[in-house]
Design a protein around this motif. Structure first.
Motif: not given
Lengths: 116, 114
Positions: B30, B50, B52, B54-56, B66-69, B72, B74
């Motif tokens: 992570t 960011y 951990s 909320d991804t926004l 916005e984090f989009k795993r 990969s 941001f």
């Protein structure tokens, strides 16, 4: 507000000179960092320090050394300046993680060094 | 090893238009992700981060990311840019262990046209 100051905004030195870049922070931060910034390469870590008299190599330590004799001051030393060390040098500081994974790094305004 | 890619070296947008700056990272666990802004002649200032949850994430000056795993990524966004947003933007990733080291991308220079 956290303040990170650097001794010079612009510096011109000659090849072979010994160069000192000074950084001072006023927020009692434990961590201090030196980066160099070059167009197209972003910021690259040269050295960092977690405490007085402690230092760790970053990604590009060759040609540089550092000194941290007092908590608030972190010096970058170019023992024998070369033209390929012409760059923008940025200092940063942060406090130790206290239950957080990271603390924000606060940056100084930078020193633009030209080596002739 | 961790790395950050900012594929756009230079972006030009009109004042009032929306903005998206891309950031892709490579990291085995992570990541801790950051966006910094550097105005001309200034040091870097943190826009948002960011860790951990909320991804926004919302930042200063009306920016969000916005984090989009799965991708990969941001990416940094702003719905309506102002002339004062002209600057260079850096994405950065932090490693594990709380050792405070950051790896920066190469930056994206943003120009605003009237």
């Amino acid at each position: 507000d956290v303040k990170v100051t650097q001794s010079s905004r612009y510096l011109v030195k000659r090849t072979g000179e010994k160069v000192f870049l000074e950084c001072v922070q006023d927020m009692d931060h434990e961590n201090m960092f030196w980066y160099r910034q070059d167009p197209g390469l972003g910021l690259r870590l040269i050295y960092f320090s977690y405490d007085v008299k402690m230092k760790e190599k970053g990604d590009i330590p060759e040609g540089y050394s550092v000194s941290r004799e007092k908590k608030e001051r972190f010096s970058l030393i170019l023992e024998s300046a070369s033209t390929n060390q012409t760059s923008m040098y940025l200092c940063a500081s942060s406090s130790l993680s206290s239950g957080k994974p990271y603390n924000e790094q606060f940056f100084g305004p930078g020193t633009r060094l030209t080596v002739l | 090893a961790q790395s950050v890619t900012q594929p756009d070296i230079h972006i030009t947008v009109s004042e009032g238009a929306s903005l998206e700056l891309r950031c892709n990272y490579s990291y085995g666990a992570t990541p801790y992700l950051f966006w910094y802004v550097q105005s001309p002649g200034q040091g870097l200032q943190l826009l948002l981060k960011y860790f951990s949850g909320d991804t926004l994430v919302q930042g200063i000056k009306g920016f969000e990311a916005e984090f989009k795993r799965s991708q990969s990524s941001f990416n940094l966004r702003k719905p309506s840019v102002h002339w004062s947003d002209a600057a260079e933007y850096f994405c950065a990733v932090g490693g594990i262990g709380g050792n405070e080291k950051l790896t920066f991308g190469t930056g994206t220079r943003l120009t605003i046209i009237p």
